[in-house]
Design an enzyme around this catalytic site. Structure first.
Site, PDB file in Angstrom:
ATOM      1  CG  ASP A  10      11.663   9.971  -3.137  1.00 50.28           C
ATOM      2  OD1 ASP A  10      11.355   8.850  -3.596  1.00 50.28           O
ATOM      3  OD2 ASP A  10      12.419  10.754  -3.712  1.00 50.28           O
ATOM      4  CG  HIS A  40       6.143   0.834  -2.456  1.00 51.93           C
ATOM      5  ND1 HIS A  40       6.654   2.113  -2.416  1.00 51.93           N
ATOM      6  CD2 HIS A  40       6.457   0.354  -3.691  1.00 51.93           C
ATOM      7  CE1 HIS A  40       7.231   2.402  -3.571  1.00 51.93           C
ATOM      8  NE2 HIS A  40       7.136   1.341  -4.360  1.00 51.93           N
ATOM      9  CB  SER A 100       3.183  11.138  -9.272  1.00 48.66           C
ATOM     10  OG  SER A 100       3.989  10.289 -10.052  1.00 48.66           O
ATOM     11  CD  GLU A 160       4.295  12.844 -13.673  1.00 50.52           C
ATOM     12  OE1 GLU A 160       4.170  12.855 -12.435  1.00 50.52           O
ATOM     13  OE2 GLU A 160       3.676  13.625 -14.422  1.00 50.52           O
ATOM     14  CG  ASN A 161       4.504   7.263  -9.012  1.00 48.98           C
ATOM     15  OD1 ASN A 161       4.104   7.691  -7.940  1.00 48.98           O
ATOM     16  ND2 ASN A 161       5.765   7.453  -9.415  1.00 48.98           N
ATOM     17  NE  ARG A 206       7.759   4.758  -9.312  1.00 52.04           N
ATOM     18  CZ  ARG A 206       8.345   5.011  -8.164  1.00 52.04           C
ATOM     19  NH1 ARG A 206       8.334   4.108  -7.213  1.00 52.04           N
ATOM     20  NH2 ARG A 206       8.948   6.139  -7.940  1.00 52.04           N
ATOM     21  NE  ARG A 253      11.530  14.185  -3.475  1.00 52.10           N
ATOM     22  CZ  ARG A 253      11.183  14.109  -4.739  1.00 52.10           C
ATOM     23  NH1 ARG A 253      10.737  15.180  -5.341  1.00 52.10           N
ATOM     24  NH2 ARG A 253      11.286  12.976  -5.416  1.00 52.10           N
ATOM     25  CB  SER A 271       8.271  15.201  -7.945  1.00 49.61           C
ATOM     26  OG  SER A 271       9.639  14.934  -7.835  1.00 49.61           O
TER      27      SER A 271
HETATM   28  C1  FPP Z   1       8.448   6.878  -3.334  1.00 50.65           C
HETATM   29  O1  FPP Z   1       9.408   5.895  -3.101  1.00 50.65           O
HETATM   30  C2  FPP Z   1       7.163   6.435  -2.924  1.00 50.65           C
HETATM   31  C3  FPP Z   1       6.095   6.195  -3.741  1.00 50.65           C
HETATM   32  C4  FPP Z   1       6.109   6.339  -5.202  1.00 50.65           C
HETATM   33  C5  FPP Z   1       4.837   5.761  -3.206  1.00 50.65           C
HETATM   34  C6  FPP Z   1       4.505   6.239  -1.839  1.00 50.65           C
HETATM   35  C7  FPP Z   1       3.716   5.189  -1.231  1.00 50.65           C
HETATM   36  C8  FPP Z   1       3.761   4.817   0.069  1.00 50.65           C
HETATM   37  C9  FPP Z   1       4.513   5.503   1.113  1.00 50.65           C
HETATM   38  C10 FPP Z   1       3.054   3.608   0.508  1.00 50.65           C
HETATM   39  C11 FPP Z   1       1.632   3.601   0.319  1.00 50.65           C
HETATM   40  C12 FPP Z   1       0.928   4.821   0.783  1.00 50.65           C
HETATM   41  C13 FPP Z   1      -0.304   4.794   1.239  1.00 50.65           C
HETATM   42  C14 FPP Z   1      -1.060   6.031   1.512  1.00 50.65           C
HETATM   43  C15 FPP Z   1      -0.943   3.514   1.500  1.00 50.65           C
HETATM   44  P1  FPP Z   1      10.196   5.363  -4.338  1.00 50.65           P
HETATM   45  O2  FPP Z   1       9.573   4.099  -4.802  1.00 50.65           O
HETATM   46  O3  FPP Z   1      10.302   6.424  -5.379  1.00 50.65           O
HETATM   47  O4  FPP Z   1      11.593   5.056  -3.716  1.00 50.65           O
HETATM   48  P2  FPP Z   1      12.991   5.260  -4.425  1.00 50.65           P
HETATM   49  O5  FPP Z   1      13.091   6.720  -4.759  1.00 50.65           O
HETATM   50  O6  FPP Z   1      13.952   4.830  -3.373  1.00 50.65           O
HETATM   51  O7  FPP Z   1      12.994   4.398  -5.633  1.00 50.65           O
END
Ligand code: FPP
Length: 244
Positions: free
Chosen positions: A17, A34, A62, A64-65, A68, A185, A193
């Site tokens: 996260d 990302h 997820s 839920e993602n 976005r 986490r 989550s």
């Molecule tokens: C949470 O950060 C992260 C994600 C929803 C995606 C995780 C993806 C990666 C680490 C990159 C790609 C992974 C691979 C395997 C290629 P957030 O966007 O929720 O951050 P925030 O909580 O600060 O908004």
């Protein structure tokens, strides 16, 4: 703590996260976070393997993602495509087995094909095990498992009386993978989550304020130190048979 005093978990699961907030703090778009986050994944895989961890499961996207913004979802899907290729090369070099958990049927056909090749071609590899959760949600996983179990009961390949915890586990996406010993986490949120809710029944949880793009080997070692200390504190029988 010395490295040799660490109790190394067999399976570490990670909620990566904080990519968005990390990027925002630098005045950059969330997608920048990302991209950096994706780079960190392979470094941490190598560190985990080097420390003796056998399985690592990371939450990349997820169920839920999908809610976005379109651009963010598209960027993440592109990143997965690129990353799966990098992963393939790394797996071939290092005898790494890669599995994707989640509902793959909703992913783009080219991504599904990359996943099929990656899983198929690394199936017999015996080194590090990486599981990537894409379009994964624990509730969705359990419902998919339940539907398959009901179908098997209806066609007679499964009997209701044979359903127990082990049998249920064998219908999950994580069949044949041991439950996580340690869940990490990043970035300060204290939630599960919808992540591996069945599998995390007995896992130790470790939360850190560090954002995923800043996570590194030293942070991983800190998490394992905390895990080692907990194991010592909470009434496990020691090797010499005494209680802590
Ligand atoms: C949470 O950060 C992260 C994600 C929803 C995606 C995780 C993806 C990666 C680490 C990159 C790609 C992974 C691979 C395997 C290629 P957030 O966007 O929720 O951050 P925030 O909580 O600060 O908004």
């Amino acid at each position: 703590m010395n490295l040799e005093d660490l109790k190394i978990p067999t399976h570490v699961s990670i909620i990566m996260d904080g990519n968005g907030r990390w990027a925002k703090r630098q005045g950059k778009p969330r997608t920048f976070g990302h991209k950096r986050g994706a780079e960190v994944v392979m470094d941490i895989c190598r560190d985990a393997d080097d420390l003796g961890i056998k399985y690592m499961t990371i939450y990349a996207f997820s169920t839920e993602n999908w809610n976005r913004p379109d651009l963010e979802v598209k960027t993440l899907m592109l990143l997965f495509g690129k990353y799966l290729q990098i992963c393939y090369d790394e797996a071939m070099k290092n005898n790494m087995r890669v599995r994707i958990i989640g509902d793959k049927s909703a992913l783009a056909p080219d991504l599904q094909e990359k996943i099929r090749a990656l899983e198929e071609d690394t199936r017999t590899f015996t080194g590090f095990n990486l599981q990537i959760a894409i379009n994964y949600g624990s509730r969705d996983e359990m419902i998919r498992a339940m539907k398959r179990m009901i179908a098997d009961c209806q066609d007679g390949t499964l009997s209701v009386d044979d359903i127990d915890e082990a049998r249920f586990g064998s219908y999950l996406d994580t069949a044949d993978i041991p439950d996580p010993d340690l869940m990490i986490r990043t970035s300060g949120e204290l939630r599960l989550s919808n992540y591996l809710m069945w599998q995390h029944a007995y896992s130790e949880f470790y939360f850190t304020d560090t954002a995923w793009p800043d996570f590194n080997r030293a942070e991983l070692v800190k998490a394992i130190e905390a895990y080692t200390m907990r194991d010592r504190r909470y009434g496990k029988v020691r090797k010499d048979g005494d209680y802590v």
